[in-house]
Design an enzyme around this catalytic site. Structure first.
Site, short mmCIF file in Angstrom:
data_model
loop_
_atom_site.label_atom_id
_atom_site.label_comp_id
_atom_site.label_asym_id
_atom_site.label_seq_id
_atom_site.Cartn_x
_atom_site.Cartn_y
_atom_site.Cartn_z
N GLU A 288 0.90 -1.17 0.00
CA GLU A 288 0.00 0.00 0.00
C GLU A 288 0.92 1.21 0.00
O GLU A 288 1.60 1.46 0.99
CB GLU A 288 -0.89 0.01 1.25
CG GLU A 288 -1.63 -1.29 1.56
CD GLU A 288 -2.78 -1.60 0.62
OE1 GLU A 288 -3.08 -0.75 -0.25
OE2 GLU A 288 -3.37 -2.67 0.75
N CYS A 322 -1.64 9.42 2.97
CA CYS A 322 -1.47 8.89 1.61
C CYS A 322 -2.61 9.40 0.74
O CYS A 322 -2.47 9.55 -0.46
CB CYS A 322 -1.45 7.38 1.63
SG CYS A 322 -2.81 6.67 2.56
P1 NDP Z 1 8.51 4.89 4.62
O1 NDP Z 1 8.42 4.20 3.31
O2 NDP Z 1 9.64 5.79 4.87
O3 NDP Z 1 8.53 3.81 5.82
C1 NDP Z 1 7.52 2.86 5.97
C2 NDP Z 1 8.05 1.71 6.82
O4 NDP Z 1 9.06 1.00 6.11
C3 NDP Z 1 8.68 2.17 8.14
O5 NDP Z 1 8.35 1.23 9.14
C4 NDP Z 1 10.17 2.10 7.81
O6 NDP Z 1 10.98 1.99 8.94
C5 NDP Z 1 10.20 0.85 6.95
N1 NDP Z 1 11.38 0.68 6.11
C6 NDP Z 1 12.18 1.63 5.57
N2 NDP Z 1 13.17 1.06 4.84
C7 NDP Z 1 12.99 -0.28 4.93
C8 NDP Z 1 13.68 -1.41 4.39
N3 NDP Z 1 14.75 -1.29 3.62
N4 NDP Z 1 13.23 -2.65 4.70
C9 NDP Z 1 12.13 -2.80 5.46
N5 NDP Z 1 11.44 -1.77 6.00
C10 NDP Z 1 11.86 -0.53 5.73
O7 NDP Z 1 7.10 5.63 4.82
P2 NDP Z 1 6.62 6.64 5.95
O8 NDP Z 1 6.62 5.97 7.28
O9 NDP Z 1 7.32 7.92 5.80
O10 NDP Z 1 5.09 6.81 5.52
C11 NDP Z 1 4.68 7.68 4.53
C12 NDP Z 1 4.42 6.99 3.22
O11 NDP Z 1 3.47 5.95 3.39
C13 NDP Z 1 3.82 7.93 2.19
O12 NDP Z 1 4.41 7.68 0.94
C14 NDP Z 1 2.35 7.55 2.19
O13 NDP Z 1 1.67 7.88 1.01
C15 NDP Z 1 2.44 6.07 2.40
N6 NDP Z 1 1.19 5.53 2.93
C16 NDP Z 1 0.39 4.76 2.14
C17 NDP Z 1 -0.85 4.34 2.58
C18 NDP Z 1 -1.74 3.49 1.74
O14 NDP Z 1 -2.68 2.90 2.29
N7 NDP Z 1 -1.55 3.39 0.45
C19 NDP Z 1 -1.33 4.72 3.90
C20 NDP Z 1 -0.39 5.50 4.66
C21 NDP Z 1 0.81 5.89 4.18
P3 NDP Z 1 11.75 3.29 9.53
O15 NDP Z 1 10.71 4.22 10.00
O16 NDP Z 1 12.55 2.69 10.61
O17 NDP Z 1 12.57 3.83 8.39
#
Ligand code: NDP
Length: 524
Positions: A288, A322
């Site tokens: 997502e 999002c």
């Molecule tokens: P990120 O992509 O930065 O992070 C999401 C998660 O992935 C965090 O737990 C992060 O950990 C983890 N992560 C980062 N790098 C890795 C890796 N290499 N391997 C595994 N896990 C990893 O997103 P945000 O938290 O900033 O959220 C915002 C984004 O989410 C926006 O793009 C938004 O549009 C999207 N979103 C989509 C939704 C949907 O339903 N389509 C709903 C809500 C948000 P850490 O924090 O430790 O880096």
């Protein structure tokens, strides 16, 4: 609470007074206990790492909300092993018992709504109603998954009998869990986007490892406690904390993972998708991802509804949804009436401490986002016209947090990169269009296809639904042009770069994603 009030993102604008009182009581309680150390939960036990990290509030970075474990690859391994060990028992638990336990977890979430909501306001910077909404949505997502399993009788279906001579064939189709499911969640809806996938994975018989965003370990720990306290067996839900780039990556790369739900940014999601494909065989992955959600305004629109709907979706949670409305296309004849109205209303929005009842806009999540806001504002002021906002707020109470003024931008050339890029901040760009066809073509001309909104006649709305390429679409909605979906009413998911499955969470087709089909033929 008033018996008839049901909190959703569409009803939250006018809640009963009691809801505010209870939030304030919970906030006092939560604030009195800040700064504690929290373990990870592995195999039902508290688990500590050698390295720790502090979780600070974006409202005031002097506030240490808690100290959390910086989990390593070894901890990832331990959590996956615990989930694997718990799988046989949990997957063979009758679905009726799983449903009962998950309903208990949903009830506990409800009972703890105010504490979790208050913590969320401090940890995410979400205003109080949005924070409470996130928690309420979590319980409803879990209940919706339970309802689906019940409605589908555990997903076991008797098939036809093949016409054998001298034998009787008994054929069943059963949907069965995959095994160990990894749930990686984003900061912005930390409980709903953890609890929803976790509830779906669990009720279908998978065991789970949760990895929350580094900005939001606290509320996700509170959520994990609800599953534990509901009486789920040890190891069925495990919770690990630490950086995505190390701990998260170790989880993704581990062969013990049978399936993933990742909610987050496009770039991280695509990397995970590619890395996960490097395993021994193809495994399911639910992505997502981001959005760049448009609102289209016809010359026939009710401009009062339009303005409030756009504003709520552009600036709710500081544009860090999002589903945020980040692009607006307005038909020429109403542009000069709508845009000043939007500017005037934006300037009335209250920015401040999100736990305060009068505040609509809290801080952005962290230093990086704050810096991005300043950089984008600078870029946009040169390429277009900032109608309002464009400034970080640094005076007085704002000095220690990441506060930004809500920003509307006009005259940005349509080929500018920021029409395509998900800024994920309280910044919305507006363009004048000659007709609805032009608006539709611009609206669809992005990599994303998550949500979209429309304002115009009912006839035009039908045309909008037929032509827009997005997973969640709304017409004439004052509660939010592009935001505010609720399980059971507006199942949530995206097309194109916004999601991988084409099936929306909290809807009819979602739970199937957590199970594979087995056909069982018995000849008697
Ligand atoms: P990120 O992509 O930065 O992070 C999401 C998660 O992935 C965090 O737990 C992060 O950990 C983890 N992560 C980062 N790098 C890795 C890796 N290499 N391997 C595994 N896990 C990893 O997103 P945000 O938290 O900033 O959220 C915002 C984004 O989410 C926006 O793009 C938004 O549009 C999207 N979103 C989509 C939704 C949907 O339903 N389509 C709903 C809500 C948000 P850490 O924090 O430790 O880096």
């Amino acid at each position: 609470m008033a018996e008839t009030f049901k909190l959703t993102y569409a009803t939250m604008f006018n809640p009963p007074e009691e809801l505010h009182t209870r939030f304030e009581e919970a906030l006092q309680k939560i604030k009195a206990g800040l700064g504690k150390e929290h373990g990870m939960l592995i195999g039902g036990k508290e688990h500590f790492a050698t390295e720790k990290f502090e979780d600070r509030s974006p409202v005031n970075t002097d506030w240490v909300l808690g100290v959390f474990q910086k989990g390593s690859a070894k901890d990832a391994q331990a959590a996956l092993a615990a989930a694997r060990q718990a799988f046989p028992l949990w997957s063979h638990t009758p679905w009726q018992e799983r449903v009962a336990l998950l309903r208990k977890a949903a009830d506990l979430i409800d009972q703890r709504t105010f504490e979790i909501g208050a913590a969320m306001a401090l940890e995410v910077g979400k205003n109080r109603m949005e924070s409470l909404g996130d928690v309420a949505e979590t319980a409803d997502l879990i209940r919706y998954a339970c309802f689906q399993v019940e409605k589908n009788d555990g997903y076991v279906v008797a098939m036809g009998r093949d016409p054998l001579v001298g034998y009787t064939a008994i054929n069943f189709s059963a949907l069965r869990p995959y095994g160990v499911w990894l749930v990686i969640s984003p900061f912005n809806f930390p409980t709903a986007l953890t609890g929803g996938p976790v509830g779906s994975a669990l009720v279908t018989g998978n065991t789970v490892v949760i990895k929350p965003a580094t900005d939001t370990p606290w509320v996700v720990r509170m959520l994990a406690d609800c599953f534990r306290d509901a009486g789920l067996p040890d190891g069925v839900v495990n919770y690990v904390t630490g950086p995505g780039s190390t701990l998260g990556q170790a989880l993704i790369d581990h062969p013990e993972v049978d399936g993933i739900t990742f909610t987050g940014s496009f770039d991280v999601g695509m990397k995970i998708y590619r890395d996960f494909a490097g395993g021994r065989y193809v495994r399911p992955i639910i992505l997502e991802l981001g959005g760049k959600n448009p609102a289209i305004v016809s010359k026939n629109a009710d401009l009062e509804r339009t303005a409030i709907g756009i504003l709520r979706s552009a600036f709710g949670l500081q544009g860090q949804k999002c589903s945020a409305c980040s692009r607006v296309f307005v038909e020429e004849p109403v542009y000069d009436e709508l845009v000043p109205r939007l500017v005037e209303m934006t300037e009335k929005l209250v920015v401040g401490d999100p736990t305060d009842r009068s505040v609509y806009i809290g801080p952005v999540i962290n230093r990086n986002s704050y810096q991005d806001y300043k950089n984008f504002s600078e870029e946009l002021s040169q390429a277009g016209t900032i109608l309002t906002g464009g400034k970080a707020l640094v005076e007085g109470d704002f000095a220690k947090g990441y506060f930004c003024s809500p920003t509307l931008v006009a005259d940005l050339p349509l080929n500018h990169r920021l029409w395509q890029y998900e800024m994920f901040l309280p910044i919305t760009t507006i363009a004048r269009v000659n007709n609805l066809d032009e608006a539709m073509s611009l609206a669809n001309n992005v990599n994303y296809g998550l949500t979209a909104g429309f304002y115009g006649t009912n006839e035009e709305a039908k045309w909008f639904f037929d032509n827009i390429r997005a997973g969640v679409t709304y017409a004439n909605r004052p509660q939010g042009a592009t935001t505010g979906a609720w399980p059971g009413f507006q199942p949530f998911g995206g097309w194109k770069g916004s999601g991988s499955t084409g099936k929306n969470a909290g809807g009819h087709y979602y739970l199937h994603l957590y199970m594979h089909e087995q056909i069982q033929t018995l000849i008697v």
